[in-house]
Scaffold this active site. Sequence first.
Site, PDB file in Angstrom:
ATOM      1  N   TYR A  71      25.677  47.124  42.245  1.00 34.52           N
ATOM      2  CA  TYR A  71      25.091  46.040  43.030  1.00 34.52           C
ATOM      3  C   TYR A  71      23.712  46.407  43.562  1.00 34.52           C
ATOM      4  O   TYR A  71      22.884  45.530  43.811  1.00 34.52           O
ATOM      5  CB  TYR A  71      25.991  45.699  44.222  1.00 34.52           C
TER       6      TYR A  71
ATOM      7  N   LYS B  27      36.575  54.194  35.822  1.00 35.78           N
ATOM      8  CA  LYS B  27      36.527  54.030  34.367  1.00 35.78           C
ATOM      9  C   LYS B  27      35.978  55.352  33.840  1.00 35.78           C
ATOM     10  O   LYS B  27      34.960  55.406  33.129  1.00 35.78           O
ATOM     11  CB  LYS B  27      35.637  52.818  34.015  1.00 35.78           C
TER      12      LYS B  27
ATOM     13  N   ASP C 115      40.823  48.813  33.944  1.00 32.65           N
ATOM     14  CA  ASP C 115      41.495  47.803  33.111  1.00 32.65           C
ATOM     15  C   ASP C 115      43.003  47.858  33.321  1.00 32.65           C
ATOM     16  O   ASP C 115      43.676  46.834  33.492  1.00 32.65           O
ATOM     17  CB  ASP C 115      41.115  47.951  31.631  1.00 32.65           C
TER      18      ASP C 115
ATOM     19  N   ASP D 111      35.170  44.205  43.809  1.00 27.78           N
ATOM     20  CA  ASP D 111      34.910  42.767  43.853  1.00 27.78           C
ATOM     21  C   ASP D 111      35.926  42.042  42.971  1.00 27.78           C
ATOM     22  O   ASP D 111      36.555  41.068  43.381  1.00 27.78           O
ATOM     23  CB  ASP D 111      33.487  42.496  43.364  1.00 27.78           C
TER      24      ASP D 111
ATOM     25  N   ASP E  15      39.787  39.954  44.144  1.00 26.19           N
ATOM     26  CA  ASP E  15      40.080  38.531  43.877  1.00 26.19           C
ATOM     27  C   ASP E  15      41.444  38.398  43.206  1.00 26.19           C
ATOM     28  O   ASP E  15      42.232  37.499  43.524  1.00 26.19           O
ATOM     29  CB  ASP E  15      39.012  37.907  42.963  1.00 26.19           C
TER      30      ASP E  15
END
Length: 357
Positions: free
Chosen positions: A140, A191, A224, A248, A252
């Site tokens: 970001y 990751k 993932d 982020d 959600d």
Amino acid sequence: MTKRVLVLPGDGIGPEIVAEAVKVLDHLAGEGLDVELDEGLIGGAAYDAAGSPLPESTLAMAREADAVLLGAVGGPKWEPLDIAVRPEKGLLGLRAGLGLFSNLRPAILYPQLASASSLRPEIVSGLDIMIVRELTGGIYFGQPRGIRTLENGERQGFNTLVYAEHEIERIVRSACEIAMKRGKRLCSVDKANVLECTELWREVATRVVKSEYPQIELSHMYVDNAAMQLVKWPKQFDVMVTTNMFGDILSDAAAMLTGSIGMLPSASLNEKGQGMYEPIHGSAPDIAGKGIANPLATILSVAMMLRYSLNEAGMADRIEKAVVAVLDKGLRTPDIMSEGMTEVNCEGMGDALVAAL
Ligand code: IPM
Ligand code: MG
């Protein structure tokens, strides 16, 4: 000493839901909570009034405040603007300006709302997860970034994922402090099989937990797989800690497990314990101005504010109990409405909450 709270209603449903949360603060002030509220501009509303999504005066007021209560930012009206002055930049600027690196996003399933989840009740009943998202670093904020033109005339977009060791250490510590007060299980999401930056993340997370929080059971998961596990068997998680962008996305998904994104608060904290509190849902432009938004996520954000920045855990408990009480009464805003319940609007829910208090 009087605590100062800066209220930033923002855009879309922001002003409606914040008004109900302010009612709750005013009620508590009447019972002895020593707070003083200021109001400021942020997001599209600030751009319209002052030409910037984060006016200097707002940032200055936020720096002086003990806590910030934010509604939401953004909406279609401002989408054509350059990304540098879009409402979202106001929020990102506030996070960076106050150094709010630690973002706590609880996903709790209220038993009264179990039928609102898209997953089967046995998978989500009793769900209580805390996602700790790094909030002031990573892709970001990484430089360089932009859209450039290559020699062949083709355009190329680019962003940079960067984490320095100290940034990883402090967010992992923040997550550990929370895990210590809960089930003492921490899952660090990365990751590391592909991205060097998160290879370092994994290494530092392991070091911090092993050397400073040996009581915590640490696990690692690729993002993932974490997304899959969240919808497969979410109750395996206690606390999750992850990067800005992964957090982020995963938060959600976690929010939707509870079936009601309109119920979930968040806290963003800096090293001084100063915090910004906001519902995790957005500005919901489709229902803005209709008075039907669910104010409970914002009211629960006030509870988090009382707990983490204003040192009033007792009052925080009371708000959380009052939320359960209004749900038990069968009161529902349209987003959580189900058969046999009583539909109320935003104001009706706020009033019922104050009455329950
Ligand atoms: C969030 C939002 C923000 C983010 C947007 C509005 C900039 O999605 O708080 O999760 O991406 O951080
Ligand atoms: Mg988001």
